[in-house]
Every structure is written in structure tokens, then in C-alpha cells.
Design a protein around this motif. Sequence first.
Motif, PDB file in Angstrom:
ATOM      1  N   SER A  15       0.814  -1.227   0.000  1.00 13.76           N
ATOM      2  CA  SER A  15       0.000   0.000   0.000  1.00 13.76           C
ATOM      3  C   SER A  15       0.847   1.277   0.000  1.00 13.76           C
ATOM      4  N   GLY A  16       2.154   1.135   0.149  1.00 13.74           N
ATOM      5  CA  GLY A  16       3.026   2.307   0.097  1.00 13.74           C
ATOM      6  C   GLY A  16       3.392   2.867   1.454  1.00 13.74           C
ATOM      7  N   LYS A  17       3.291   2.049   2.496  1.00 12.45           N
ATOM      8  CA  LYS A  17       3.600   2.535   3.853  1.00 12.45           C
ATOM      9  C   LYS A  17       5.014   3.101   3.951  1.00 12.45           C
ATOM     10  N   SER A  18       5.990   2.337   3.465  1.00 16.35           N
ATOM     11  CA  SER A  18       7.395   2.771   3.604  1.00 16.35           C
ATOM     12  C   SER A  18       7.638   4.100   2.895  1.00 16.35           C
ATOM     13  N   THR A  19       7.084   4.238   1.702  1.00 12.73           N
ATOM     14  CA  THR A  19       7.257   5.483   0.936  1.00 12.73           C
ATOM     15  C   THR A  19       6.662   6.665   1.692  1.00 12.73           C
ATOM     16  N   GLN A  20       5.441   6.486   2.208  1.00 11.87           N
ATOM     17  CA  GLN A  20       4.771   7.590   2.904  1.00 11.87           C
ATOM     18  C   GLN A  20       5.460   7.923   4.230  1.00 11.87           C
ATOM     19  N   ILE A  21       5.945   6.917   4.913  1.00 14.04           N
ATOM     20  CA  ILE A  21       6.660   7.162   6.172  1.00 14.04           C
ATOM     21  C   ILE A  21       7.926   7.970   5.908  1.00 14.04           C
ATOM     22  N   ASP A  22       8.665   7.601   4.872  1.00  9.53           N
ATOM     23  CA  ASP A  22       9.889   8.341   4.540  1.00  9.53           C
ATOM     24  C   ASP A  22       9.576   9.785   4.151  1.00  9.53           C
ATOM     25  N   MET A  23       8.523   9.980   3.382  1.00 15.32           N
ATOM     26  CA  MET A  23       8.157  11.332   2.945  1.00 15.32           C
ATOM     27  C   MET A  23       7.683  12.178   4.128  1.00 15.32           C
ATOM     28  N   LEU A  24       6.970  11.564   5.056  1.00 13.20           N
ATOM     29  CA  LEU A  24       6.513  12.302   6.229  1.00 13.20           C
ATOM     30  C   LEU A  24       7.694  12.676   7.128  1.00 13.20           C
ATOM     31  N   ARG A  25       8.626  11.745   7.295  1.00 20.28           N
ATOM     32  CA  ARG A  25       9.834  12.063   8.068  1.00 20.28           C
ATOM     33  C   ARG A  25      10.576  13.240   7.443  1.00 20.28           C
ATOM     34  N   ASP A  26      10.744  13.210   6.128  1.00 21.17           N
ATOM     35  CA  ASP A  26      11.450  14.295   5.442  1.00 21.17           C
ATOM     36  C   ASP A  26      10.741  15.631   5.657  1.00 21.17           C
TER      37      ASP A  26
END
Length: 208
Positions: A15-26
Amino acid sequence: MHHPLFIVIEGLDGSGKSTQIDMLRDRFQGQGDACYLTAEPTELPTGKFIRSILRHEITADPRTVAALYAADRIEHLHHPEEGLLAKLAAGYHVIASRYYFSSLAYQSEFADPGWIASLNLYAKRTLVADLTIFLDLEPDLSLERIDKRGETKELFETQEKLTHVRESFHLAFQHFGEGENIRIVDASRDPVTIAEEIWTLVEQLGAR
């Protein structure tokens, strides 16, 4: 933000969890905020044991797995260095990939949902997320994304199981999420659009 936030990202595999987590951290770090990323199962001994079961290296009764997840969650909360409570107390925003709703969604096929909920009541009473994001995705699209990875599939990565898990997430939010800030986000769109929607929801927390 006025205080450290605890944000949970839930969703099916793919579902894209890792991508969204990285973008939110950034996004947090871009405005000068300290941010800590974590996941369940954890990298603590309890979590590593669960991962070995998911990879089919060890076999265990499904009820044992459900209990192990609850135990790993308690370790996740209270570990003196890597724990959720310790990181929040130190001033970090904490973003977690999965929390107790995943237990209800993934384990309810194999064990009584009420029993699983009771196992996780301690975590719910100890630390509720400021925001839980569910990246909602049709199971066939989830499976398509998993297949593109080319990796060995884990225990729950079949169409039938993903369909059950998705339905179970929605039921868990209804029955175990009362009073919580749960937002369902369409995960079929492009990652940047999703990230903007999530950031809007995070900004609303600062305005409360």
C-alpha cells in the motif's frame, strides 16, 4: 508542532507505507523537527522471533503468534532506549509502521477477535496514536505491487488473505477504534498526492 506526535501508518502490504513514512519524516525534518521511525514487528528479540515465523523459518500456533505480537508491542512501548514512550519523552515525533490495529486485522482469521482485542487493551490504554492513517488499497492492486518486488511472499500475501485483512482493518477501526483519530486515505493514487493529504492531516493536529 506544539508537542511530539505519535503517528501510525497502517495498510496492506504494497500500500506504500514505507514510501509515505519516509516522505513524512522528510517533511518533519525539513521544518527542523526531530523524527524517529519505527515498525512492528520490532527489531527487538520479540520482533525478530515473529519475523522468523512470517518467513516460514519457524512454525507456531496462530494464537501464539497473536500473543507474541502483543508482547512485542509492550516491549515496543517500554524499551528504555528504543521504546515509543522514551522517544516521545525525548521530544521526537514518532512514526510507526503498524500498531495494534494490525494485530486485529491480521490475526482475527486465526483467533477470536475479542481475545486479540483483550491482549492489546494494555497498549491502547498506555499510548493511543495522535493520528492513525490507513492506506486503503484494493487487494488485487496490493498483490500486483507485491509481485513487482520479486521477493518471496510472506504468510499473508495472497489475494484471499489480503481481502480478509482489508475487511478486518475496517471492522477493527469500527469496534476497537472508538474515540481515536483514524483517517482512511486512498492509496491507489500517486505518492506525492497521498503525502500532501497526510501532511494536511498532520497540520490539523498542530491546530487542535
